[in-house]
Scaffold this active site. Sequence first.
Site, PDB file in Angstrom:
ATOM      1  N   GLY A 195       0.791  -1.233   0.000  1.00  0.00           N
ATOM      2  CA  GLY A 195       0.000   0.000   0.000  1.00  0.00           C
ATOM      3  C   GLY A 195       0.819   1.276   0.000  1.00  0.00           C
ATOM      4  N   GLY A 226       2.486   2.672   2.448  1.00  0.00           N
ATOM      5  CA  GLY A 226       3.784   2.552   3.109  1.00  0.00           C
ATOM      6  C   GLY A 226       4.849   2.034   2.158  1.00  0.00           C
ATOM      7  CE1 TYR A 274      -8.456   3.399   9.830  1.00  0.00           C
ATOM      8  CE2 TYR A 274     -10.064   4.867   8.810  1.00  0.00           C
ATOM      9  CZ  TYR A 274      -8.785   4.319   8.842  1.00  0.00           C
ATOM     10  OH  TYR A 274      -7.848   4.681   7.889  1.00  0.00           O
TER      11      TYR A 274
HETATM   12  N1  LIG Z   1      -6.143   3.545   1.700  1.00  0.00           N
HETATM   13  C1  LIG Z   1      -6.856   4.593   2.039  1.00  0.00           C
HETATM   14  O1  LIG Z   1      -7.785   5.003   1.313  1.00  0.00           O
HETATM   15  C2  LIG Z   1      -6.560   5.337   3.302  1.00  0.00           C
HETATM   16  C3  LIG Z   1      -7.368   6.443   3.605  1.00  0.00           C
HETATM   17  C4  LIG Z   1      -7.097   7.160   4.756  1.00  0.00           C
HETATM   18  C5  LIG Z   1      -6.053   6.811   5.566  1.00  0.00           C
HETATM   19  N2  LIG Z   1      -5.292   5.725   5.262  1.00  0.00           N
HETATM   20  C6  LIG Z   1      -4.196   5.380   6.171  1.00  0.00           C
HETATM   21  O2  LIG Z   1      -3.026   5.130   5.428  1.00  0.00           O
HETATM   22  C7  LIG Z   1      -2.177   4.257   6.154  1.00  0.00           C
HETATM   23  C8  LIG Z   1      -1.682   3.139   5.236  1.00  0.00           C
HETATM   24  O3  LIG Z   1      -2.785   2.377   4.838  1.00  0.00           O
HETATM   25  P1  LIG Z   1      -2.868   1.627   3.444  1.00  0.00           P
HETATM   26  O4  LIG Z   1      -4.062   2.144   2.744  1.00  0.00           O
HETATM   27  O5  LIG Z   1      -1.568   1.594   2.771  1.00  0.00           O
HETATM   28  O6  LIG Z   1      -3.262   0.165   3.996  1.00  0.00           O
HETATM   29  P2  LIG Z   1      -2.621  -1.287   3.752  1.00  0.00           P
HETATM   30  O7  LIG Z   1      -2.297  -1.478   2.306  1.00  0.00           O
HETATM   31  O8  LIG Z   1      -3.544  -2.247   4.413  1.00  0.00           O
HETATM   32  O9  LIG Z   1      -1.266  -1.181   4.546  1.00  0.00           O
HETATM   33  C9  LIG Z   1      -1.271  -1.126   5.949  1.00  0.00           C
HETATM   34  C10 LIG Z   1       0.062  -1.586   6.455  1.00  0.00           C
HETATM   35  O10 LIG Z   1       0.007  -1.573   7.882  1.00  0.00           O
HETATM   36  C11 LIG Z   1       0.500  -2.815   8.327  1.00  0.00           C
HETATM   37  N3  LIG Z   1       0.015  -3.178   9.642  1.00  0.00           N
HETATM   38  C12 LIG Z   1      -1.252  -3.455  10.040  1.00  0.00           C
HETATM   39  N4  LIG Z   1      -1.265  -3.818  11.320  1.00  0.00           N
HETATM   40  C13 LIG Z   1       0.031  -3.770  11.756  1.00  0.00           C
HETATM   41  C14 LIG Z   1       0.672  -4.071  12.976  1.00  0.00           C
HETATM   42  N5  LIG Z   1      -0.005  -4.530  14.038  1.00  0.00           N
HETATM   43  N6  LIG Z   1       2.003  -3.899  13.061  1.00  0.00           N
HETATM   44  C15 LIG Z   1       2.715  -3.473  12.003  1.00  0.00           C
HETATM   45  N7  LIG Z   1       2.168  -3.210  10.803  1.00  0.00           N
HETATM   46  C16 LIG Z   1       0.830  -3.366  10.692  1.00  0.00           C
HETATM   47  C17 LIG Z   1       0.062  -3.813   7.267  1.00  0.00           C
HETATM   48  O11 LIG Z   1       0.764  -5.031   7.386  1.00  0.00           O
HETATM   49  P3  LIG Z   1       0.157  -6.419   6.784  1.00  0.00           P
HETATM   50  O12 LIG Z   1       0.346  -6.365   5.305  1.00  0.00           O
HETATM   51  O13 LIG Z   1       0.988  -7.461   7.464  1.00  0.00           O
HETATM   52  O14 LIG Z   1      -1.287  -6.463   7.162  1.00  0.00           O
HETATM   53  C18 LIG Z   1       0.420  -3.022   6.034  1.00  0.00           C
HETATM   54  O15 LIG Z   1       1.780  -3.085   5.782  1.00  0.00           O
HETATM   55  C19 LIG Z   1      -2.995   3.762   7.349  1.00  0.00           C
HETATM   56  O16 LIG Z   1      -2.627   4.491   8.499  1.00  0.00           O
HETATM   57  C20 LIG Z   1      -4.412   4.118   6.966  1.00  0.00           C
HETATM   58  O17 LIG Z   1      -5.241   4.338   8.101  1.00  0.00           O
HETATM   59  C21 LIG Z   1      -5.524   4.977   4.145  1.00  0.00           C
END
Ligand SMILES: NC(=O)c1ccc[n+]([C@@H]2O[C@H](COP(=O)([O-])OP(=O)(O)OC[C@H]3O[C@@H](n4cnc5c(N)ncnc54)[C@H](OP(=O)(O)O)[C@@H]3O)[C@@H](O)[C@H]2O)c1
Length: 301
Positions: free
Chosen positions: A26, A28, A178
Amino acid sequence: MKKKWTTADMPNQSGRTAIVTGANTGIGFETAKALAAAGAEVILACRNEAKGNDAVNRIRQEIPSAPVSVGILDLSNLASVQAFAQEFRANHERLDLLINNAGVMTPPEWMATADGFELQFGTNHLGHFALTAHLWDLLTATPRSRVVNVSSVAHKFGRMNFEDLNWKDRRYRGGPSYGQSKLANLLFSLELNQRVSAKGQGPVVISAHPGWTATDLQRYSSAARSMNPFLAMQPWQGALPTLYAATSPEAEAGDYYGPHGCFELRGYPKKVGRTQAAKDTKTAQRLWKVSEELTGVAFDA
Ligand SMILES: NC(=O)c1ccc[n+]([C@@H]2O[C@H](COP(=O)([O-])OP(=O)(O)OC[C@H]3O[C@@H](n4cnc5c(N)ncnc54)[C@H](OP(=O)(O)O)[C@@H]3O)[C@@H](O)[C@H]2O)c1
């Protein structure tokens, strides 16, 4: 600010060291890759070693010489957070960028972290609070360091319920939980920034959000996934506000950056607003105190 800021506008990051939490996929992953492409040493802080190694390999396919490595970090386990920080400190003398990006969204049922906190509050906020505290002296000792906390538009639906932060006394609802965790991210930034300002010393603290980006975050929400083809950005673009906050000379302490488009769901980085609740310094101070109590970690220890 440039109208369409992209990674091409990023300053060279050679000599800088960055930690990106949740960097195996994602936003990150894209954040880590872009920082590495700009020359930074990047530690991909991931809970799953195999996924982390796979991410490192994918980055090296594009940038063969990238100084990237995996660190094992499970934010839902305070012992793991401490162990990660200890390992990092044993091997590094500086930390220029801490990107608190990892997150979990709306698990369908109440779930607990290893320490008994509700999973979203425990992972998204408390885990990052503890991680930042464990690394604080290193961040403070590194000139021009930055902390970027990744929040969300969903902070607007969040309320801090101090009587029941962990949703133990009420019917669990994933969305509001959330929202609370993402509001907590902004309140953490607010108080951290206040403390740095008061001391006149410490990292630049900035917040960012990625609008709506198609990632694994929507794994628990088929409704959100079904909208992705129409609304969502790709992760490289969702990472831009974080990268702007982390690297732009124009990004300022205390600011919050997100996409410029309609409802901040899509687009290129711009400075965005936040709710009154996210500006409430008393709530931020209260959250700080509670977070120190719950995690047992203090910043000035
Ligand atoms: N996507 C959106 O539309 C959106 C919108 C608003 C805010 N955000 C924020 O953006 C950030 C990144 O999200 P994303 O969209 O890239 O989601 P994502 O693709 O699900 O990536 C989330 C990452 O966090 C990791 N993670 C989850 N639980 C964890 C834990 N206990 N310890 C360490 N790592 C953990 C996941 O690891 P695993 O792969 O092992 O699960 C994954 O690497 C988050 O803070 C999210 O709230 C996203």
